[in-house]
Motif scaffolding. Structure first.
Motif, PDB file in Angstrom:
ATOM      1  N   ALA A 224       0.825  -1.209   0.000  1.00  0.00           N
ATOM      2  CA  ALA A 224       0.000   0.000   0.000  1.00  0.00           C
ATOM      3  C   ALA A 224       0.858   1.257   0.000  1.00  0.00           C
ATOM      4  CB  ALA A 224      -0.933  -0.002   1.213  1.00  0.00           C
ATOM      5  N   ALA A 225       1.943   1.238   0.785  1.00  0.00           N
ATOM      6  CA  ALA A 225       2.817   2.410   0.837  1.00  0.00           C
ATOM      7  C   ALA A 225       3.389   2.735  -0.536  1.00  0.00           C
ATOM      8  CB  ALA A 225       3.947   2.175   1.842  1.00  0.00           C
ATOM      9  N   LYS A 226       3.773   1.699  -1.273  1.00  0.00           N
ATOM     10  CA  LYS A 226       4.387   1.913  -2.585  1.00  0.00           C
ATOM     11  C   LYS A 226       3.362   2.191  -3.680  1.00  0.00           C
ATOM     12  CE  LYS A 226       7.391   1.896  -5.937  1.00  0.00           C
ATOM     13  NZ  LYS A 226       8.331   3.025  -6.106  1.00  0.00           N
ATOM     14  N   HIS A 227       2.328   1.382  -3.765  1.00  0.00           N
ATOM     15  CA  HIS A 227       1.463   1.409  -4.936  1.00  0.00           C
ATOM     16  C   HIS A 227       0.148   2.153  -4.733  1.00  0.00           C
ATOM     17  CE1 HIS A 227       4.016  -1.141  -7.388  1.00  0.00           C
ATOM     18  NE2 HIS A 227       4.236  -1.872  -6.308  1.00  0.00           N
ATOM     19  N   ILE A 228      -0.267   2.358  -3.506  1.00  0.00           N
ATOM     20  CA  ILE A 228      -1.489   3.131  -3.251  1.00  0.00           C
ATOM     21  C   ILE A 228      -1.126   4.550  -2.827  1.00  0.00           C
ATOM     22  CG2 ILE A 228      -3.650   3.239  -1.994  1.00  0.00           C
ATOM     23  CD1 ILE A 228      -3.270   0.742  -3.821  1.00  0.00           C
ATOM     24  N   VAL A 229      -0.240   4.648  -1.858  1.00  0.00           N
ATOM     25  CA  VAL A 229       0.157   5.960  -1.327  1.00  0.00           C
ATOM     26  C   VAL A 229       1.171   6.644  -2.243  1.00  0.00           C
ATOM     27  CG1 VAL A 229       1.215   7.100   0.670  1.00  0.00           C
ATOM     28  CG2 VAL A 229      -0.308   5.152   1.011  1.00  0.00           C
ATOM     29  N   LYS A 230       1.946   5.853  -3.003  1.00  0.00           N
ATOM     30  CA  LYS A 230       2.999   6.370  -3.888  1.00  0.00           C
ATOM     31  C   LYS A 230       4.098   7.072  -3.095  1.00  0.00           C
ATOM     32  CE  LYS A 230       0.382   5.238  -7.453  1.00  0.00           C
ATOM     33  NZ  LYS A 230       0.658   4.014  -8.248  1.00  0.00           N
ATOM     34  N   ALA A 231       4.470   6.496  -1.971  1.00  0.00           N
ATOM     35  CA  ALA A 231       5.535   7.072  -1.145  1.00  0.00           C
ATOM     36  C   ALA A 231       6.889   6.845  -1.796  1.00  0.00           C
ATOM     37  CB  ALA A 231       5.512   6.442   0.246  1.00  0.00           C
ATOM     38  N   ASP A 232       7.817   7.766  -1.519  1.00  0.00           N
ATOM     39  CA  ASP A 232       9.200   7.602  -1.978  1.00  0.00           C
ATOM     40  C   ASP A 232       9.946   6.607  -1.095  1.00  0.00           C
ATOM     41  OD1 ASP A 232       9.030   9.595  -4.056  1.00  0.00           O
ATOM     42  OD2 ASP A 232       9.116  11.119  -2.480  1.00  0.00           O
ATOM     43  N   ILE A 233       9.767   6.748   0.207  1.00  0.00           N
ATOM     44  CA  ILE A 233      10.334   5.799   1.163  1.00  0.00           C
ATOM     45  C   ILE A 233       9.293   5.562   2.255  1.00  0.00           C
ATOM     46  CG2 ILE A 233      12.694   6.614   0.733  1.00  0.00           C
ATOM     47  CD1 ILE A 233      12.659   7.900   3.487  1.00  0.00           C
ATOM     48  N   SER A 234       9.474   4.487   2.991  1.00  0.00           N
ATOM     49  CA  SER A 234       8.604   4.206   4.131  1.00  0.00           C
ATOM     50  C   SER A 234       9.460   4.088   5.377  1.00  0.00           C
ATOM     51  CB  SER A 234       7.821   2.909   3.923  1.00  0.00           C
ATOM     52  OG  SER A 234       6.912   3.034   2.857  1.00  0.00           O
ATOM     53  N   VAL A 235       8.865   4.446   6.492  1.00  0.00           N
ATOM     54  CA  VAL A 235       9.484   4.253   7.805  1.00  0.00           C
ATOM     55  C   VAL A 235       8.574   3.322   8.581  1.00  0.00           C
ATOM     56  CG1 VAL A 235      10.323   5.337   9.919  1.00  0.00           C
ATOM     57  CG2 VAL A 235      10.432   6.585   7.751  1.00  0.00           C
ATOM     58  N   VAL A 236       9.137   2.242   9.118  1.00  0.00           N
ATOM     59  CA  VAL A 236       8.352   1.264   9.870  1.00  0.00           C
ATOM     60  C   VAL A 236       8.915   1.158  11.282  1.00  0.00           C
ATOM     61  CG1 VAL A 236       7.411  -1.066   9.905  1.00  0.00           C
ATOM     62  CG2 VAL A 236       8.076  -0.032   7.716  1.00  0.00           C
TER      63      VAL A 236
END
Length: 385
Positions: A224-236
């Motif tokens: 979801a972070a990559k393909h729905i939100v279109k984020a550049d990077i994620s922090v978990v």
């Protein structure tokens, strides 16, 4: 005060309850109120009240409280938890934000609630999750402690300002695991970062809830972070609150290794934020914490990028020796940001940033390691930048 009898070895639980009367409203933010309550003992104490399933409190309301953590002197932040409102009947169970979803969180507990998950059939994004998905090399910063989140965000923003470029700042999705606090609303850091519009979105998975996006598990959260939100990077990271038992395996930060596997399996780049300290008096947390080392040695079955800051000679020697036990992983030496630079970065943030009660001046290596990891993720996203 109602107290369930003392737990013996092998028993399943202990919950202590008490009753209080709301004295004053300290603060209100989305999903949460902080109040003071007069306890039956006559003491004035603090309590947190979640407003996603209960109405706002007012002075004079009588509330049932879970006081377990405070009575056991655990790191609950110094708050009781409101269970229910005794003097209200009509609106007691009215949810502030009704959900049309059919995915349950806090399952099979008295507090279970339905959420609208990004993957479920009624979601317009349901089809995205039908086939194989790939993170396409998205860097994912993996941290053990929730206090790492504001440090990462301050440093990324500081670096963006330094570039003096017309390029937009990195768009960051924050993914909160269920290893710590389960309600996202509990995190004051997230509330601040959302208010400052530094986060593109928040995602909660597992039993954690309250994100702008709800997901069933870590894999779909990352997709979801990559393909729905279109984020550049994620922090978990997990939410506030970490469990440790002074044993090799009995700590919640072991999930970092599991997250390495998930990010790698999905074609992302797992970048582990090492927990480094030379101020922690506990030997097992000196240099690279055993939490980081164990997660990477035991739970991580796939290679991760592990950025290590170049500290002063004696400290670097300790860290480099410990890193020799991480042969599976890619160890990357990173320039160590100066205390002055980190101080300037933190000046953009409206609240003090501490970890384990220590601020930057008291434990510089901890904060330098986080900033170095953020720099590494930034470079992986934009190798030419």
């Amino acid at each position: 005060m109602l107290r369930v009898r003392h737990v013996q070895e092998g028993e399943t639980g202990l919950m202590m309850r008490d009753e209080g009367t709301v004295a004053d409203i300290v603060s209100v933010r989305e999903g949460l109120q902080i109040v003071t309550v007069w306890m039956r003992s006559g003491a004035l104490e603090r309590a947190v009240h979640y407003t996603d399933t209960m109405p706002l409190l007012s002075p004079g309301d009588v509330v049932n409280l879970n006081v377990t953590a405070m009575k056991l002197r655990l790191g609950s932040g110094g708050f009781h938890i409101v269970i229910s409102i005794r003097n209200r009947k009509s609106d007691h169970h009215v949810a502030s934000k009704p959900s049309n979803g059919h995915i349950m969180k806090l399952k099979y507990t008295p507090m279970q609630r339905s959420v609208f998950a990004i993957e479920e059939p009624a979601s317009s994004f349901h089809s995205v999750f039908q086939g194989d998905m790939n993170l396409e090399g998205m860097p994912v910063l993996l941290g053990e402690l929730h206090s790492m989140l504001p440090v990462v965000m301050c440093w990324l923003r500081y670096r963006h300002q330094q570039r003096k470029s017309s390029d937009r700042a990195l768009e960051v999705a924050y993914i909160m695991t269920d290893g710590g606090a389960l309600p996202l609303a509990w995190s004051e850091h997230v509330a601040i970062l959302e208010n400052m519009e530094w986060l593109k979105t928040t995602i909660t998975y597992g039993q954690a809830y309250g994100g702008k996006v709800e997901a069933v598990n870590k894999y779909s959260a990352l997709v979801a972070a990559k393909h729905i939100v279109k984020a550049d990077i994620s922090v978990v990271t997990m939410g506030p609150g970490i469990v440790g038992t002074n044993t090799r395996y009995g700590f919640s930060g072991l999930e970092v290794g599991e997250l390495v596997n998930a990010v790698y399996a999905l074609g992302g780049i797992p970048v582990v934020i090492p927990r480094i300290s030379f101020a922690d008096p506990r030997i097992r947390h000196q240099g690279i914490s055993h939490h980081t080392l164990t997660a990477l040695q035991l739970a991580a079955r796939c290679p991760a990028v592990v950025p290590l800051p170049l500290l002063e000679a004696k400290e670097s020697a300790v860290v480099q020796k410990q890193a020799q036990n991480l042969q599976l992983h890619r160890i990357v030496g990173m320039p160590s940001p100066s205390i002055a630079e980190i101080t300037e970065a933190f000046s953009m943030y409206p609240q003090p940033i501490t970890s384990m009660g220590r601020e930057l001046s008291q434990d510089p290596a901890y904060f330098q390691a986080i900033c170095a990891a953020a720099d590494c993720a930034n470079q992986l996203h934009n190798p030419l930048g």
